[in-house]
Structures are given as C-alpha cells and as structure tokens.
Scaffold this active site. Structure first.
Site, PDB file in Angstrom:
ATOM      1  N   GLY A 163      19.535 -26.005 106.181  1.00 38.03           N
ATOM      2  CA  GLY A 163      18.367 -26.825 105.885  1.00 38.03           C
ATOM      3  C   GLY A 163      18.066 -27.867 106.940  1.00 38.03           C
ATOM      4  N   GLY A 164      18.544 -27.639 108.172  1.00 35.54           N
ATOM      5  CA  GLY A 164      18.284 -28.588 109.242  1.00 35.54           C
ATOM      6  C   GLY A 164      19.205 -29.791 109.231  1.00 35.54           C
ATOM      7  CD  GLU A 199      24.402 -22.625 118.005  1.00 34.01           C
ATOM      8  OE1 GLU A 199      24.764 -21.732 117.222  1.00 34.01           O
ATOM      9  OE2 GLU A 199      23.246 -23.096 118.004  1.00 34.01           O
ATOM     10  CE  LYS A 200      21.973 -26.053 128.202  1.00 34.74           C
ATOM     11  NZ  LYS A 200      22.488 -27.164 129.034  1.00 34.74           N
ATOM     12  CD  GLU A 286      21.215 -21.752 109.828  1.00 38.64           C
ATOM     13  OE1 GLU A 286      22.114 -21.960 108.990  1.00 38.64           O
ATOM     14  OE2 GLU A 286      20.456 -22.645 110.251  1.00 38.64           O
ATOM     15  CG  ASN A 288      18.809 -19.742 105.777  1.00 37.52           C
ATOM     16  OD1 ASN A 288      17.807 -19.877 106.456  1.00 37.52           O
ATOM     17  ND2 ASN A 288      19.831 -20.563 105.889  1.00 37.52           N
ATOM     18  NE  ARG A 290      19.024 -21.194 101.319  1.00 38.99           N
ATOM     19  CZ  ARG A 290      17.962 -21.527 102.020  1.00 38.99           C
ATOM     20  NH1 ARG A 290      16.775 -21.048 101.683  1.00 38.99           N
ATOM     21  NH2 ARG A 290      18.049 -22.333 103.076  1.00 38.99           N
ATOM     22  CB  VAL A 293      11.121 -23.231 101.068  1.00 37.60           C
ATOM     23  CG1 VAL A 293       9.880 -24.011 100.650  1.00 37.60           C
ATOM     24  CG2 VAL A 293      12.382 -23.972 100.649  1.00 37.60           C
ATOM     25  NE  ARG A 336       9.075 -25.687 103.882  1.00 39.08           N
ATOM     26  CZ  ARG A 336      10.391 -25.515 103.964  1.00 39.08           C
ATOM     27  NH1 ARG A 336      11.197 -26.477 103.547  1.00 39.08           N
ATOM     28  NH2 ARG A 336      10.907 -24.404 104.454  1.00 39.08           N
TER      29      ARG A 336
END
Length: 445
Positions: A163-164, A199-200, A286, A288, A290, A293, A336
C-alpha cells in the site's frame, strides 16, 4: 456455490462484495467495529456481527473474533476484501483449519509472494526482470555494502510492506547509517516484521500493474493492465486501463505477469505490479495477492465481475475463462474520492458528510458506502468512494470524468475532487505523460 459467506472488511469493498453475492443468491454476514455500526454494509448485509471497538487491531484484525463470527453464523467462506486480513497467510491457514474457505490464494502462495524478498526470488525463477536490489538485509553493514554496489539513491523497503507504506528513500551513506534502524522499527510497527530489502531508486517511472485470475491448477489469464502512476506518498490516486505503453512492451509485461502467477499455481484474483522507466525497461516490484481498490477499471473494459469470479474459483467451480475469451474494450479511469485536503499535504478530513450527490449518466459508476449524514470515522483509510468512467477512447473518458467530477457534490469534509478536476485539464495528463512524480513536477500544488 456457497450458501453464505462472511465479509471480513468494511466500507466500499464490503458493500461491493455484498452486491455481487446478493445477485448470486449467496447470503452475506458482515463484521463491523463499533465505529461502523451505522455503515451501509452493516445495514444491507443479511447478518452483521460486531467484532470489537474502533481500533483495527481489536476488530478488523481480531482473528479469533472474526473466525468466531463465521462459525457462529454458519458462514462457509470468508471474503477478506483488500487490506486488513486480505494478505495474511496465517489467517488464511486458520480459516482452512476451521473448515472455512478463504476466498483468495492459498496460504502457501501468499507466503511465497507476500514478502517483497520472496516475490523477487520467484520473479527470478520465472525469468521476470526485477529492479537491481537485495534480499533481506541483516544489518547496517550489509545495507552499506549493498548500497555501494547498487549505487545511490536507493530505496529501503519493508519486506512485508504494501500500500505504498514502509518505504524510505536513501540518497547518501550518512542517511543510510542514520536511517536503517529507524526503517526497521517503522517496518516492525506497521507490519509486525522488521525485515528490510533494498532496491535501486528510480527517480521517474510509470507504475503499471497486470490483473490476473488463476484457478489454482496452473491455469492463469490476464485481464489487461492498469496505469497507476498518479500517486501521493506512494499511494495511488488515479488509475486507468489500458495503459499508454507501446503494444510490444505492453504484451511483454502481460506475459511476464501471467508467467509469474503460473509459477505458484495462483488461485483467485491477483495483481502484479511493475515499474517502467523512461527507456522502456520494466521491472517487477511485488504481487498483491487480493482484489485491488482499482479493480473497477479492469471490470469496466472487460465486462467481467471479479468478485463473482473469486467466488466461483473459491467454491471449486474453476475459472470459466480462456485468454481468448477476454475482450478489452474502450478506456476506463478511476478517481479515488478521499476525505483529504490536497492543499494541506493531503491531511485526512474525517467528519460528517452533510450532503452527497454522486454523478450518473452513461458510462459512470460509483462504488461508495457514503450517504448524507454518514460520519467518516478517523480510525481507517480516508476513502469515501471511487468514481469510475468508461468511454470508447481515452480522450472521451477524460472528458466524461471531468463532467462526472463536476457533477459530484460532497458537503462537509474536504475531498480530493477539486484536484482531480485540475488533473483532467492538465496538458501533460491529457497526452499521457504521467509518472509517479506527476503531482510534484506537473501540477502546481
């Protein structure tokens, strides 16, 4: 198909699951905290069970109470939505131990993909490129050595993050010496796991994600990709589908996403997140494990109901789609609608909604649990709802979104709506020149 499911979530995603379940003839139980007693999901579900006080840890993250609610009401399965328990493999395993179906991937898949370090390993085995980086870092000395090899600036990331959250940009050796232990502690507080990877850090890139569905037996399809580059503090604000990538690059990323999901025999809905630099290089970030949103924009261009597919797969009915069955049409955009003040660094603006009027008309969809008189609690995410539009072309979708935003009225809290109207008029946005630093370099805040 299930006769009854429990929804272990709140807000718009709980309402979203209730709606599809009702259309399928499936009864719903929703759990809630005392802060959400008068929320729409509680009012519309067939049954509701209070699982604790407002604090998430005592309610929506309270595994014993949630499982007790499922057993007490006779729910056969649990839909976790997004956030909270959605990517918790221990919870999924406990559901299995209690004879309850977890509507999502297996605990084994979640563990393999749930950490950023694990995701990088699987990407390498699947021949999917990743940003130059490391596995889990043992200590500051290991981090300093890795940063010297990778080259500054670097990004420290909580391995269990999402989620950042749990990310820290490091530009110098001194910053790393001072910030490593702090980043570990933040990761522990946010996610209960202090492990960090490095990570870079790429200064400017697009954030593109691939939507997949799998049957758990190796059959995986993609349902296109989304561009989620417009963000604040690494959290998404606007998403659209399809992306504006060149077709060859787009197909490469879609294939990479499917390949990686197939490697773990993925089951259910999942999203693989990639970054794309200015030179057209793409890297896996990555997965997620699930529903997202922003799944709505992919639903709009595909005509598919992702929650229905989730329920069918979890109930053992398989994935009734081949790749050639999926036809993507037109362009969709999602904004959003957050209770935040963009003029004050997106400060949360919880409180009572005095009045609300959502846009309508052709090609307009609103997913929201808000209503006139609803009090936005300060304990959770600031999302009021999502405004989604669909049209034949991107230009037409932008015009439709601007019209819908101007038609939407939310009186009471400050919201992100005025910012989105400006973005729809922004010449860089209109021509698709969007990167994750868009708000900083393309908008006058």
């Amino acid at each position: 198909m299930f006769k009854k499911i429990l929804i272990a979530n709140r807000g718009e995603i709980a309402l979203r699951v209730i709606r599809t379940a009702r259309e399928m003839g499936v009864k719903t139980v929703v759990v809630y905290s005392t802060a959400d007693e008068k929320s729409l999901p509680v009012l519309l579900a067939d049954e509701s069970v209070c699982v604790g006080p407002p604090a998430s840890g005592a309610s929506y993250l309270n595994i014993p109470n949630i499982l007790s609610a499922a057993l007490m009401t006779g729910a056969e399965a649990i839909h976790p939505g997004y956030g909270f328990m959605a990517e918790n493999p221990d919870f999924a395993e406990m559901c299995r131990e209690h004879g309850i179906v977890f509507i999502g991937p297996t605990p084994e898949s979640m563990r393999a993909l749930g950490s950023k370090a694990g995701g990088r390993e699987i990407a390498a085995k699947s021949n999917v490129p990743t940003v130059p980086g490391t596995g889990i870092l043992e200590d500051t000395d290991a981090a300093l050595l890795a940063a010297k090899q990778i080259g500054y600036p670097v990004l420290l990331k909580a391995s269990a993050g999402g989620g950042g959250r749990g990310q820290k940009i490091i530009r110098t050796q001194d910053e790393l010496k001072k910030g490593f232990a702090q980043a570990q502690e933040e990761a522990r507080l946010y996610f209960g796991d202090p492990d960090l990877i490095m990570e870079k850090f790429l200064e400017e890139f697009r954030h593109v994600e691939v939507q997949v569905m799998g049957d758990g037996q190796g059959h995986v399809v993609h349902i296109g990709e989304r561009d989620c580059s417009i963000q604040r503090r690494n959290q998404k604000l606007i998403e659209e589908a399809p992306s504006q990538l060149p077709e060859t690059l787009r197909q490469e990323i879609l294939s990479a996403g499917v390949r990686l999901a197939q490697h773990v025999n993925y089951a259910g809905a999942g999203t693989l997140e990639f970054i794309v630099d200015r030179d057209g290089n793409y890297y896996f970030m990555e997965m997620n494990t699930r529903i997202q949103v922003e799944h709505c924009v992919s639903e709009m261009i595909s005509g598919l109901d992702f929650v229905r597919l989730q329920l069918q797969i979890a109930a053992g009915e398989g994935l009734p789609l081949q790749q050639e069955d999926i036809r993507l049409r037109g362009h969709a955009i999602e904004c959003r609608l957050n209770a935040e003040d963009p003029d004050k660094d997106f400060r949360p603006a919880a409180g009572k909604i005095e009045d609300v009027h959502f846009a309508g008309g052709p090609g307009v969809r609103v997913d929201s649990h808000a209503y006139s008189g609803y009090v936005i609690p300060p304990h959770y995410d600031s999302l009021i709802g999502k405004l989604i539009v669909h049209h034949d072309t991107r230009d037409q979708a932008i015009a439709r979104m601007k019209r819908a935003l101007e038609e939407t009225v939310i009186q009471g809290p400050k919201t992100t709506i005025p910012l989105y109207v400006k973005i729809m008029d922004n010449p860089f946005y209109k021509r698709g020149a969007v990167m994750t630093n868009f708000l900083k370099v393309r908008m006058e805040m």
